[in-house]
Design an enzyme around this catalytic site. Structure first.
Site, short mmCIF file in Angstrom:
data_model
loop_
_atom_site.label_atom_id
_atom_site.label_comp_id
_atom_site.label_asym_id
_atom_site.label_seq_id
_atom_site.Cartn_x
_atom_site.Cartn_y
_atom_site.Cartn_z
CG ASP A 150 12.59 7.88 -7.30
OD1 ASP A 150 11.73 6.99 -7.10
OD2 ASP A 150 12.51 9.03 -6.85
CE LYS B 262 14.06 7.18 0.02
NZ LYS B 262 13.67 6.29 -1.09
NE ARG C 283 -12.25 -11.15 12.91
CZ ARG C 283 -12.50 -11.52 11.67
NH1 ARG C 283 -11.60 -11.28 10.70
NH2 ARG C 283 -13.62 -12.12 11.36
CD GLU D 255 15.25 7.91 -4.52
OE1 GLU D 255 15.11 9.13 -4.31
OE2 GLU D 255 14.68 7.02 -3.88
CE LYS E 221 6.97 4.28 -0.64
NZ LYS E 221 6.59 4.83 -1.95
#
Length: 278
Positions: free
Chosen positions: A215, A164, A97, A194, A132
């Site tokens: 972005d 960012k 598994r 960004e 992510k």
């Protein structure tokens, strides 16, 4: 993938599933009872995870041997044999598994990445992943992206600066952020910033950053403003880009397109393990 780190993570996955024993397999099979199993694709896709099978079963029981029939990055058809494992049947079923969970996940990501690269169909622009990723699976998922023909962005917060919107919002400007970063870090660390509009784009160019990320910017915005970026600054676009829309970016001349969907929205590829009857 680093074999030592791979082995350590697979051991952790196995411990989570097995605990102190597989009560079913240990009750049915003797320790030395031999068996054979075949990993088989149940749908078309791109395979990723050959080292997972080899190292994973070695962690369960070194007596299990794994004979690979396909390699990472190879396209596979439904019904095709991926690998054959032989050895103590108890060990094969105990590890089944975990091995399936990981290679199905990796192969799903490799398949989606291949679809993205094919949809973009560009000799210049590279498809990249993002951070992510699933906690604990980043090494596996980023390897799978490469198997599908994509490239890796940062592996973590430690291997590159990305300024960012929230950094900029708190500090007040791109210039202030870049100056602060460069005063603290050495020359070997690249700086990416960004941007979301023309004003920020001009600020990033003036700050002489290494990479500018557009972005949530449309292909039309890129076509209109990308020529302003000096050739020594790399360019990237990210945010809200769907796989089916990638062809729109084909002639923008952007260097990189980063897609969180490669890892956070891929579907596991259906793969099974069938044990041969004794």
């Amino acid at each position: 993938m680093n074999r030592l780190k791979l082995s350590q993570q697979l051991q952790a996955f196995l411990i989570e599933d097995i605990g102190d024993r597989d009560v079913t397999s240990t009750a049915i099979f003797a320790d030395d009872e031999q068996g054979e199993g075949v990993f088989r694709a149940k749908e078309d896709g791109v395979f990723s995870g050959e080292l997972v099978l080899v190292e994973g079963f070695r962690c369960v029981d070194p007596r299990v041997t794994c004979e690979l029939h396909v390699k990472d990055g190879q396209q596979i058809k439904s019904g095709e044999v991926i690998a054959k494992v032989t050895g103590p049947i108890r060990a094969i079923l105990t590890g089944e598994r975990v091995m399936l969970n990981v290679i199905q996940r990796m192969s799903g990501i490799a398949t989606l990445t291949h679809q993205a690269v094919s949809r973009l169909n560009s000799s210049h622009t590279r498809i990249c992943d993002t951070r992510k990723t699933t906690p604990g699976l980043r090494m596996f998922e980023k390897h799978a992206v490469r198997c599908g023909g994509g490239y890796n962005h940062r592996f973590g917060l430690y291997d590159g600066v990305m300024i960012k919107d929230n950094h900029i919002a708190h500090m007040g400007s791109i210039k202030t952020c870049v100056e602060k970063v460069r005063s603290e870090l050495g020359h070997m660390v690249k700086v990416e910033v960004e941007i979301e509009n023309l004003e920020q784009l001009l600020q990033a160019i003036e700050a002489e950053v290494d990479v500018i990320m557009f972005d949530n910017c449309s292909p039309d915005f890129l076509k209109e403003h990308l020529h302003l970026v000096p050739s020594h600054i790399k360019t990237e676009v990210s945010g809200g880009i769907k796989i089916e829309d990638l062809a729109q970016y084909q002639h923008t001349n952007i260097d990189y397109i980063s897609l969180g969907a490669l890892t956070h929205s891929s579907k596991a590829l259906d793969i099974s393990l069938d044990v041969t009857q004794r």
